[in-house]
Enzyme design. Structure first.
Site, PDB file in Angstrom:
ATOM      1  N   ALA A   1     -69.299  13.186 -31.568  1.00 51.16           N
ATOM      2  CA  ALA A   1     -68.815  14.422 -30.937  1.00 51.16           C
ATOM      3  C   ALA A   1     -69.921  15.175 -30.209  1.00 51.16           C
ATOM      4  O   ALA A   1     -69.669  15.808 -29.182  1.00 51.16           O
ATOM      5  CB  ALA A   1     -68.169  15.322 -31.976  1.00 51.16           C
TER       6      ALA A   1
ATOM      7  N   LYS B   1     -58.489   5.817 -41.960  1.00 54.12           N
ATOM      8  CA  LYS B   1     -58.412   5.831 -40.494  1.00 54.12           C
ATOM      9  C   LYS B   1     -57.054   5.326 -40.017  1.00 54.12           C
ATOM     10  O   LYS B   1     -56.494   5.841 -39.041  1.00 54.12           O
ATOM     11  CB  LYS B   1     -59.533   4.980 -39.894  1.00 54.12           C
ATOM     12  CG  LYS B   1     -60.934   5.498 -40.151  1.00 54.12           C
ATOM     13  CD  LYS B   1     -61.150   6.910 -39.632  1.00 54.12           C
ATOM     14  CE  LYS B   1     -61.162   7.011 -38.130  1.00 54.12           C
ATOM     15  NZ  LYS B   1     -61.536   8.362 -37.641  1.00 54.12           N
TER      16      LYS B   1
END
Length: 341
Positions: free
Chosen positions: A15, A157
């Protein structure tokens, strides 16, 4: 009007590179972090060029409606925040719940806004496959094998991405969803922190791997992953899932690169990557913590095969060579003082 992007977990390994790239391209960024006042954790973001267009706000994946107050005036949401641990005490509490809740919270927040055009979700190849086999993996493949006991991170996930697609298939959703599924993400870090992926190289140097094992990973450079997110955000033809990986490298090759870079420590020499060695390591894996043991049993002796033509075609991604990425990673870890030479 300057377009604004909400980036969740903005100080994370991937990020932070996304945030840097967005700022360089003239976007305003609202980044969520746990504590915007903690300079040790976020100071490097505030020091980025064009940080005048960066706003840091507080959010926690475990909180209901964590992002609900941050999307009213944003054009895009990039949800990159997610827990990444191979071995945890409580799979549901520490992995699955925050991964799913954080993903749904980001989508719910986007749905409350009349301005959000698209949400980009950072998923993983863990949602595509539980263990490599002879198949060539594509975006149509889904991980059907992981569970709370078998590769729990992979399970988290997969559950998070499935929850995202279930949400987007509801009626009256005013934005579309694009998902990036990277393999092992390596490359230079923007901060002194060590990502879970880059920890692999430190573990190899510290003797956590007592021998050269038959482990082979798909790798992708963090800078290419960031580029994929930003292009997926605005590309008119971006749609669905994107496998994001450049190529493969095994433990022998990684260790050779580390030795060539002058890394000191307990780099493995003894070769246990043959058929008998692999069988022995799988037996020994039962004495490892459950998450690590499960990972070893499902990955030893396997080589991932994948198709990345869709991301190259739709988003124009030209991947860095894996050897370049690994060399850059090792040199970066040396510069930060995480590896000794």
């Amino acid at each position: 009007m300057q377009e604004r992007v909400l980036v969740t977990g903005a100080n994370g390994f991937i990020a932070s590179h996304i945030t840097k790239l967005l700022l360089e391209q003239g976007f305003a960024v609202r980044g969520t972090v746990r504590n915007p006042s903690n300079l040790e954790a976020v100071g490097f973001l505030k020091a980025l060029p064009s940080a005048g267009n960066l706003e840091l706000v507080s959010a926690d994946l475990n909180d209901e409606g964590a992002f609900s107050s941050y999307t009213e005036d944003v054009d895009y949401v990039i949800h990159a925040a997610s827990p990444f641990f191979i071995d945890v005490e409580d799979v549901e509490r520490d992995l699955v719940r925050p991964a799913v809740r954080g993903t749904v919270s980001a989508l719910e927040a986007a749905a409350k806004s009349t301005r959000v055009k698209r949400v980009i979700l950072t998923s993983s190849m863990a949602a595509v496959t539980d263990a490599p086999d002879d198949r060539v993996l594509t975006e149509a493949d889904w991980n059907e094998k992981s569970s709370a006991k078998r590769n729990p991170y992979y399970y988290s996930k997969t559950q998070a991405e499935r929850a995202a697609w279930a949400f987007i298939n509801r009626d009256n959703i005013g934005f579309d969803l694009v998902v990036i599924n990277p393999f092992m993400v390596a490359g230079p870090s923007l901060s002194t922190g060590i990502s879970t992926s880059n920890q692999l190289f430190i573990d190899i140097a510290n003797g956590q791997y007592p021998a050269l094992m038959a482990l082979n990973w798909g790798f992708v450079d963090v800078r290419d992953v960031a580029q994929a997110h930003v292009r997926a955000m605005t590309a008119p033809n971006a749609k669905g899932r994107y496998i994001c990986s450049a190529g493969n490298m095994d433990m022998h090759q990684i260790t050779d690169i580390m030795r060539s870079a002058g890394v000191r420590g307990k780099l493995p020499f003894f070769d246990m990557s043959g058929q008998l060695g692999t069988a022995a390591m799988k037996l020994l894996s039962h004495f490892q913590p459950s998450g690590i043991g499960s990972y070893l049993r499902t990955h030893l002796g396997s080589v991932p095969h994948f198709e990345n033509s869709k991301i190259r075609r739709d988003l124009g991604i030209e991947f860095r060579d894996v050897e370049e990425t690994i060399c850059d990673t090792v040199n970066d870890l040396i510069e930060w003082g995480h590896l000794s030479v």
